[in-house]
Motif scaffolding. Sequence first.
Motif, PDB file in Angstrom:
ATOM      1  N   ALA A 324      64.247  73.212  78.159  1.00 37.73           N
ATOM      2  CA  ALA A 324      65.068  73.660  79.484  1.00 37.73           C
ATOM      3  C   ALA A 324      65.268  72.666  80.357  1.00 37.73           C
ATOM      4  O   ALA A 324      64.331  71.917  80.753  1.00 37.73           O
ATOM      5  CB  ALA A 324      64.266  74.998  80.229  1.00 37.73           C
ATOM      6  N   GLY A 325      66.324  72.441  80.845  1.00 33.91           N
ATOM      7  CA  GLY A 325      66.765  71.392  81.821  1.00 33.91           C
ATOM      8  C   GLY A 325      67.451  70.489  81.393  1.00 33.91           C
ATOM      9  O   GLY A 325      67.809  70.236  80.144  1.00 33.91           O
ATOM     10  N   TYR A 326      68.382  69.803  82.242  1.00 25.86           N
ATOM     11  CA  TYR A 326      69.341  68.642  81.902  1.00 25.86           C
ATOM     12  C   TYR A 326      68.811  67.439  82.235  1.00 25.86           C
ATOM     13  O   TYR A 326      68.250  67.167  83.407  1.00 25.86           O
ATOM     14  CB  TYR A 326      70.466  68.996  82.305  1.00 25.86           C
ATOM     15  N   SER A 327      69.076  66.297  81.274  1.00 25.51           N
ATOM     16  CA  SER A 327      68.947  64.917  81.913  1.00 25.51           C
ATOM     17  C   SER A 327      69.919  64.086  80.869  1.00 25.51           C
ATOM     18  O   SER A 327      70.079  64.609  79.890  1.00 25.51           O
ATOM     19  CB  SER A 327      67.583  64.388  81.802  1.00 25.51           C
ATOM     20  N   LYS A 328      70.219  63.033  81.414  1.00 21.15           N
ATOM     21  CA  LYS A 328      71.208  61.967  80.669  1.00 21.15           C
ATOM     22  C   LYS A 328      70.482  61.623  79.251  1.00 21.15           C
ATOM     23  O   LYS A 328      71.159  61.588  78.305  1.00 21.15           O
ATOM     24  CB  LYS A 328      71.617  60.940  81.329  1.00 21.15           C
ATOM     25  N   ASP A 329      69.257  61.352  79.425  1.00 24.30           N
ATOM     26  CA  ASP A 329      68.473  60.865  78.171  1.00 24.30           C
ATOM     27  C   ASP A 329      68.477  62.076  77.162  1.00 24.30           C
ATOM     28  O   ASP A 329      68.616  61.641  75.824  1.00 24.30           O
ATOM     29  CB  ASP A 329      66.886  60.745  78.541  1.00 24.30           C
ATOM     30  N   LEU A 330      68.159  63.295  77.618  1.00 25.07           N
ATOM     31  CA  LEU A 330      68.134  64.401  76.525  1.00 25.07           C
ATOM     32  C   LEU A 330      69.648  64.852  75.925  1.00 25.07           C
ATOM     33  O   LEU A 330      69.733  64.866  74.905  1.00 25.07           O
ATOM     34  CB  LEU A 330      67.968  65.697  77.462  1.00 25.07           C
ATOM     35  N   ASP A 331      70.627  64.525  76.717  1.00 28.81           N
ATOM     36  CA  ASP A 331      72.079  64.582  76.321  1.00 28.81           C
ATOM     37  C   ASP A 331      72.515  63.367  75.421  1.00 28.81           C
ATOM     38  O   ASP A 331      73.075  63.748  74.545  1.00 28.81           O
ATOM     39  CB  ASP A 331      73.181  64.653  77.703  1.00 28.81           C
ATOM     40  N   ASN A 332      71.998  62.148  75.787  1.00 28.95           N
ATOM     41  CA  ASN A 332      72.273  61.011  74.918  1.00 28.95           C
ATOM     42  C   ASN A 332      71.456  61.223  73.598  1.00 28.95           C
ATOM     43  O   ASN A 332      72.234  61.014  72.370  1.00 28.95           O
ATOM     44  CB  ASN A 332      71.684  59.632  75.410  1.00 28.95           C
ATOM     45  N   LEU A 333      70.283  61.840  73.282  1.00 29.80           N
ATOM     46  CA  LEU A 333      69.451  62.027  72.373  1.00 29.80           C
ATOM     47  C   LEU A 333      70.067  63.199  71.434  1.00 29.80           C
ATOM     48  O   LEU A 333      70.276  62.890  70.112  1.00 29.80           O
ATOM     49  CB  LEU A 333      68.125  62.467  72.717  1.00 29.80           C
ATOM     50  N   TYR A 334      70.658  64.192  72.138  1.00 31.62           N
ATOM     51  CA  TYR A 334      71.057  65.555  71.523  1.00 31.62           C
ATOM     52  C   TYR A 334      72.566  65.080  70.851  1.00 31.62           C
ATOM     53  O   TYR A 334      72.788  65.498  69.463  1.00 31.62           O
ATOM     54  CB  TYR A 334      71.621  66.506  72.729  1.00 31.62           C
ATOM     55  N   GLN A 335      73.136  64.177  71.285  1.00 32.15           N
ATOM     56  CA  GLN A 335      74.488  63.837  70.879  1.00 32.15           C
ATOM     57  C   GLN A 335      74.350  62.745  69.786  1.00 32.15           C
ATOM     58  O   GLN A 335      74.918  62.694  68.767  1.00 32.15           O
ATOM     59  CB  GLN A 335      75.525  62.996  71.684  1.00 32.15           C
TER      60      GLN A 335
END
Length: 352
Positions: A324-335
């Motif tokens: 739960a929650g957003y961060s750029k690091d999470l988004d980069n890892l997800y992508q």
Amino acid sequence: MSKYKGLKSSWFLIVLFLGIGIFMLGNSGKSLFTRAFSQPVTLDELDYSGEIEGTYVRTTVYGIYGAYSETVSSKTNSVKAREYVIDAGDYHYISLKARSGDLKKADALMDASFDYLDGKIDSEALEPYQFEITGTIQPLSSKSLQYYHEFFDWYQLDDEVKESILPYYVEIGEVAGMDNGTMWGLFAIGVAATGLGMFFLYNSLTGYERAVRKFLKSAPDSRSEERVRDFLSHTQELHGLQIDRNFLFMLVGGAGYYLDLPDHVVWMYKRITSHRYNGIPTGKTYGVNISFADHKQREITVKNEQQADEVIQALSSYCPKAIAGYSKDLDNLYQKNYNQFLELRYNQAGQS
């Protein structure tokens, strides 16, 4: 959740696109219908004792006797259109309007016509300059009619001659008030807009059942239709979300539907988008982005941030393994490294 909630949410888009489509098709339809089904006549075939306005003509311009008006671009100082006088047959005259793309051939014929009248060339030498036009006969505007009359020195003419000078024009390529390019452009926009409107309407009316059937088709036997229908009928909706420990059903983007298992949710966060026009804030839109195990993201659109928080809270209650929650690091890892992202699955109470 109502089967028609998507229709209520997307009615504006449906009305907008269908309205634009019908308007564009209506505007281009008259010109298209005239070209396709009306039989054009030549200027020589017209009966000038009757009504000729709106007549569809396809005729050869044999000579041009002068130009009496032109439209000049204020930006480039170039000629955008010019109005000429041509022979309409049976000792009558009519105006011919040519836009920039046709000016070269019209001017060439006018110069050749002057040479022919001066005896410098014969009719055979004039033929290469003659060209065919299509268009519908329209009345001249009051301003154009004034210049048209001045060309003929109108007030010095007797009534019989005045009757031969027709107060109409034919614009090259313009049929029923529209040239070929504009007609097909509007027709294409009309078809596309109508298609989009019908798509939103179809998706809103059938999306609910299609989402259920798709889920049941791919689900194990243990997920019976009876259990799914019971869930849909008795689980309370929260801002476009229905969820319990067995199923998750959501309204996607305000129009579509999606049915899945809570365990398939891997990531959730709220989205707040600020909108500006010419630098001036015009408002915000809110949503909850939900990522599933199929590596696809789907969004629930909500009215405000409080509703977004309530949806996140409901998801967290039934999706304990999801991040739960957003961060750029999470988004980069997800992508970029989805498998590594999946290893992080836990209930993270980060900033949303």
